[in-house]
Design an enzyme around this catalytic site. Structure first.
Site, short mmCIF file in Angstrom:
data_model
loop_
_atom_site.label_atom_id
_atom_site.label_comp_id
_atom_site.label_asym_id
_atom_site.label_seq_id
_atom_site.Cartn_x
_atom_site.Cartn_y
_atom_site.Cartn_z
N SER A 77 0.81 -1.23 0.00
CA SER A 77 0.00 0.00 0.00
C SER A 77 0.84 1.27 0.00
O SER A 77 1.90 1.34 0.65
CB SER A 77 -0.88 -0.01 1.26
OG SER A 77 -1.42 1.26 1.49
N GLU A 103 0.14 3.68 1.70
CA GLU A 103 0.20 4.14 3.10
C GLU A 103 1.59 3.92 3.69
O GLU A 103 1.97 4.56 4.66
CB GLU A 103 -0.82 3.38 3.95
CG GLU A 103 -2.23 3.91 3.85
CD GLU A 103 -2.41 5.29 4.48
OE1 GLU A 103 -2.05 5.47 5.64
OE2 GLU A 103 -2.92 6.17 3.79
N TYR A 162 -1.75 0.06 10.66
CA TYR A 162 -1.99 -0.59 9.37
C TYR A 162 -0.77 -0.48 8.47
O TYR A 162 -0.29 -1.47 7.89
CB TYR A 162 -3.21 0.07 8.69
CG TYR A 162 -3.38 -0.30 7.23
CD1 TYR A 162 -3.96 -1.50 6.85
CD2 TYR A 162 -2.94 0.56 6.20
CE1 TYR A 162 -4.12 -1.84 5.51
CE2 TYR A 162 -3.10 0.22 4.87
CZ TYR A 162 -3.69 -0.97 4.53
OH TYR A 162 -3.83 -1.31 3.20
#
Ligand code: NAP
Ligand code: G4F
Length: 334
Positions: free
Chosen positions: A130, A132, A154
């Site tokens: 990801s 992120e 996460y």
């Protein structure tokens, strides 16, 4: 007939990947977890009786927290390709459930990798990494060489899974690739992610079913693409002779305010009359700016996104308007 196994098949990406692989002639197997109510709406339209001779989609009970189930399913299916899409995928929720997120999103990937190594080492492996992972403040496009600075439980779990994937490639010679995907959305996006929350609220407000939309930080920016385009990139990665890691993104970034402009504008509404800020939706640490540079994927296998930001948000708003109309009809019948 090639065989693929998808973890997270009931999620947004799992459903688009299933349709894509079936259309390519694959036999598709998916891992589903047990829950008290069955939530398979995203794949119900492609499911046929698994006992029918023409069936090419099969579901197996398993869980990313349970290594034995992963090994058993791999041994039974013997897939050519494994797509690890399962995760606790909500960033805000990961602050409330950090240990669970580390277990499923981080260790879960290791469990799949280890089961592949033991049971089907020649199988090709895709890890849903990801954007992120880039996290910290940057003001320029992020590529495969941008350092990671995860800003949530996460993202930390995804960095762990990313490096396990690289390590299994280097240590065991496995064909294991990371797709570093920037945000991608669709009418099947979960309702608590910001794009879908906005398009659904705009549609319900238009139909008189809701009068306020509570949101958090309106200033963050994301590189939003269409999930249908992004699952093609996952498959393309696994068709490469050598496994590698690739950023998948549109190369454009937009703020939440622009998202509101497009969604509410589609329905001739002014979002400023309906949106209220609720501190509950702010995160303890935020990722302010995401913008991906997908040029490595474009050069390696010719991937480019087809759906623009405006088309994407309008597609989602139109789909949610149909849902809201249905909800209103059901209400007036009751
Ligand atoms: P999603 O809609 O939240 O789907 C997540 C899937 O994982 C669901 O099928 C869910 O099953 C399953 N799952 C959750 N916990 C599990 C467990 N313990 N064992 C087995 N399965 C479990 O996510 P998505 O948007 O499709 O994203 C797919 C993957 O890409 C995720 O790993 C996500 O973190 C990653 N990713 C997404 C984006 C994005 O913008 N969408 C960007 C980068 C990376 P249930 O249906 O039972 O809940
Ligand atoms: O839609 P979001 O929740 O997505 P986020 O946090 O970027 O994560 C998604 O994309 C990642 C890829 O970069 C995936 F890995 C991950 O699995 C997931 O699919 O939030 C987007 C932005 C954030 O800055 C958030 O603070 O929207 C802001 N926001 C403002 N109000 C809100 C809200 N987000 C949510 N979910 N809900 C709000 O009310």
């Amino acid at each position: 007939m090639p065989k693929a196994l998808i973890t997270g098949i009931t999620g947004q990406d799992g459903s688009y990947l299933t349709e894509f692989l079936l259309a390519k002639g694959y036999e598709v197997h998916g891992i589903v977890r047990r829950s008290s109510s069955i939530a398979r709406e995203r794949i119900d339209h492609v499911r046929v009786d698994e006992h029918h001779p023409s069936a090419r989609l099969f579901l197996h009970y398993g869980d990313l927290a349970d290594s034995s189930s992963l090994g058993n399913v791999l041994a039974e299916v013997q897939p050519d390709e494994v797509y690890n899409l399962a995760a606790q995928s909500h960033v805000r929720v990961s602050f409330d459930n950090p240990e669970y997120t580390a277990d499923v999103t981080g260790l879960g990937a290791l469990r799949v990798l280890e089961a592949v190594r033991r049971v089907v080492p020649k199988s090709r492996f895709y890890q849903a990494s990801s954007s992120e992972m880039f996290g910290g403040v940057q003001n320029e496009a992020q590529s495969e060489s941008t350092p990671f600075h995860p800003r949530s439980p996460y993202a930390v779990a995804k960095v762990y899974a990313y490096w396990q994937t690289v390590n299994y490639r280097e240590a065991y010679g496995m064909h294991a690739s990371n797709g570093i995907l920037f945000n991608h959305e669709s009418p099947r996006r979960g309702e608590s992610f910001v794009t879908r929350k906005v398009t659904l609220a705009a549609a319900r407000i238009k139909m008189g079913l809701q009068d306020t939309l509570f949101l958090g930080n309106l200033d963050s920016r994301r590189d939003w693409g269409f999930a249908g385009d992004y699952v093609e990139a996952m498959w393309m990665m696994l068709q490469q002779e050598k496994a590698d890691d690739f950023v998948i993104a549109t190369g454009e970034t937009h703020s939440i305010r622009e998202l509101l402009d497009v969604a509410f504008g589609r329905l001739d509404l002014d979002w400023k009359a309906y949106v209220k800020i609720d501190p509950r939706y702010f995160r303890p640490s935020e990722v302010d700016f995401l913008l991906g540079d997908p040029s490595k994927a474009r050069k390696a296998f010719g991937w480019t996104p087809k759906v623009t930001f405006k088309q994407l948000i309008e597609m989602m708003t139109d789909a949610d308007l149909k849902l809201a109309e249905r909800e209103l009809r059901a209400k007036s019948r009751a």
